[in-house]
Design a protein around this motif. Structure first.
Motif, mmCIF file in Angstrom:
data_model
loop_
_atom_site.group_PDB
_atom_site.id
_atom_site.type_symbol
_atom_site.label_atom_id
_atom_site.label_comp_id
_atom_site.label_asym_id
_atom_site.label_seq_id
_atom_site.Cartn_x
_atom_site.Cartn_y
_atom_site.Cartn_z
ATOM 1 N N TYR A 55 1.712 10.183 -8.049
ATOM 2 C CA TYR A 55 2.131 9.038 -8.863
ATOM 3 C C TYR A 55 0.967 8.092 -9.105
ATOM 4 C CZ TYR A 55 4.852 5.017 -10.414
ATOM 5 O OH TYR A 55 5.345 3.958 -11.145
ATOM 6 N N LEU A 56 0.088 7.928 -8.127
ATOM 7 C CA LEU A 56 -1.060 7.042 -8.284
ATOM 8 C C LEU A 56 -1.983 7.499 -9.402
ATOM 9 C CD1 LEU A 56 -2.012 6.301 -4.568
ATOM 10 C CD2 LEU A 56 -1.192 4.652 -6.245
ATOM 11 N N THR A 57 -2.025 8.788 -9.672
ATOM 12 C CA THR A 57 -2.900 9.298 -10.725
ATOM 13 C C THR A 57 -2.326 9.067 -12.122
ATOM 14 O OG1 THR A 57 -1.887 11.521 -10.640
ATOM 15 C CG2 THR A 57 -3.746 11.086 -9.161
ATOM 16 N N ARG A 107 -1.974 0.655 -9.910
ATOM 17 C CA ARG A 107 -2.670 1.436 -8.889
ATOM 18 C C ARG A 107 -3.347 0.524 -7.869
ATOM 19 N NH1 ARG A 107 -6.147 3.750 -11.896
ATOM 20 N NH2 ARG A 107 -4.758 5.441 -12.550
ATOM 21 N N SER A 108 -3.944 -0.546 -8.328
ATOM 22 C CA SER A 108 -4.607 -1.475 -7.408
ATOM 23 C C SER A 108 -3.602 -2.119 -6.463
ATOM 24 C CB SER A 108 -5.352 -2.548 -8.196
ATOM 25 O OG SER A 108 -6.341 -1.974 -9.032
ATOM 26 N N ILE A 109 -2.450 -2.513 -6.996
ATOM 27 C CA ILE A 109 -1.421 -3.118 -6.152
ATOM 28 C C ILE A 109 -0.908 -2.118 -5.123
ATOM 29 C CG2 ILE A 109 0.889 -4.139 -6.144
ATOM 30 C CD1 ILE A 109 0.273 -5.275 -8.915
ATOM 31 N N VAL A 111 -3.187 0.341 2.008
ATOM 32 C CA VAL A 111 -4.313 0.137 2.919
ATOM 33 C C VAL A 111 -4.050 -0.976 3.935
ATOM 34 C CG1 VAL A 111 -6.739 -0.544 3.039
ATOM 35 C CG2 VAL A 111 -5.985 1.055 1.282
ATOM 36 N N ILE A 112 -3.355 -2.034 3.514
ATOM 37 C CA ILE A 112 -3.138 -3.181 4.412
ATOM 38 C C ILE A 112 -2.441 -2.774 5.716
ATOM 39 C CG2 ILE A 112 -1.848 -5.335 4.670
ATOM 40 C CD1 ILE A 112 -2.569 -6.001 1.789
ATOM 41 N N PRO A 113 -1.372 -1.956 5.687
ATOM 42 C CA PRO A 113 -0.787 -1.536 6.968
ATOM 43 C C PRO A 113 -1.752 -0.750 7.835
ATOM 44 C CG PRO A 113 0.728 -1.123 5.164
ATOM 45 C CD PRO A 113 -0.569 -1.494 4.548
ATOM 46 N N PHE A 114 -2.677 -0.013 7.219
ATOM 47 C CA PHE A 114 -3.636 0.773 7.988
ATOM 48 C C PHE A 114 -4.590 -0.128 8.763
ATOM 49 C CE2 PHE A 114 -7.518 3.470 8.277
ATOM 50 C CZ PHE A 114 -6.974 4.449 9.086
#
Length: 298
Positions: free
Chosen positions: A102-104, A111-113, A119-122
């Protein structure tokens, strides 16, 4: 024209092969020496010193490995570790693959959101994640409160903590972001026009995906599967906090031998076994990649 292009590609491939096989210059060797020296002193030598204790106890012995392989309790822990690693890997890849696809297909803003949300949870501390899941999954937690009191769908709370489902939820939450990023790094380079061409030739959307898009994305699937499997085999914090006594993993048992029973020889043998399983997984991965590459060349 096609013959000329083929000869050009062959010549370029031969040049790259010769360049790769050329011995490194002395000046380039000096660049890697600091890193190699640091890894040797800070990682390799301590690891060798630790693992050697699994073979040495007043002389060379395999007694600790024999104890691990012949004791039903240890074999059960090894099986539990494999079971948890396999299930968490399967769930993670099943969730990460559609998200990466889906990101592609979305715009750059969306995509940025989505990337930020992934990434934030990681970046969140693993202890904070585990305690957050304890608050959510416990019998008086958010999910059971909604199901029992607010919606009235069930009469008694569901047991979702200190068991296998709780461990799988916590582990999947931890390894899902890197799996998505790895899959996206491969999928966004796939030319989706190939899928459209297959559909224009009469293939259904599912058949075009299965025979065109999916094979092209398999390198990312293999890489993500390897990473998730290795991380899952060595998990300690999440199973220790979210799992029960029936979900003891190999990493938890190693910690018990080192810190509680202070049996360093047995703990080193368990660590050696865990390292061996990891190396076998890496070897199988590269064997599968080499076999797939050889099949494409033929």
């Amino acid at each position: 024209m096609n013959l000329t292009n083929a000869n050009s590609r062959t010549t370029l491939l031969e040049q790259r092969t010769r360049r790769a096989l050329r011995p490194p210059r002395l000046s380039s060797v000096w660049l890697v020496l600091p890193g190699v020296a640091f890894l040797s002193v800070a990682f390799v030598l301590p690891l060798i010193a630790l693992l050697s204790q699994s073979f040495y106890d007043d002389g060379f012995t395999f007694r600790y490995f024999e104890q691990i392989l012949t004791t039903p309790g240890y074999r059960s822990v090894i099986w539990t570790s494999f079971k948890i690693a396999f299930l968490s890997t399967a769930i993670t890849i099943a969730l990460a693959y559609p998200v990466s696809c889906y990101l592609t297909r979305v715009g750059s803003l969306t995509r940025s959101i989505m990337m930020a949300l992934i990434v934030i949870p990681f970046w969140t501390n693993i202890l904070a994640r585990c305690y957050a899941w304890i608050v959510i999954l416990q019998k008086g937690g958010l999910i059971n409160t909604l199901l029992v009191r607010e919606m009235g769908l069930i009469n008694t709370p569901i047991d979702m903590l200190y068991n296998l489902p709780g461990v799988l939820v916590g582990m999947t939450h931890y390894v899902l972001p890197p799996a998505i990023l790895i899959l996206y790094s491969i999928n966004h380079n796939i030319d989706v026009r190939l899928v459209g061409a297959a559909q224009s030739l009469g293939a259904s959307p599912f058949r075009a995906f299965r025979h065109v898009y999916l094979p092209l994305s398999m390198p990312g699937v293999r890489a993500a599967t390897l990473l998730v499997m290795i991380l899952s085999l060595g998990f300690f914090v999440t199973p220790a906090l979210l799992g029960g006594l029936s979900e003891v993993t190999l990493a938890m048992l190693i910690d018990t031998q080192f810190n509680e029973t202070v049996n360093w020889n047995l703990g080193a043998a368990l660590a050696t076994l865990l390292l061996l399983m990891t190396l076998i997984g890496i070897a199988l991965y590269y064997w599968a990649v080499a076999r797939a590459t050889q099949g494409k060349m033929q």
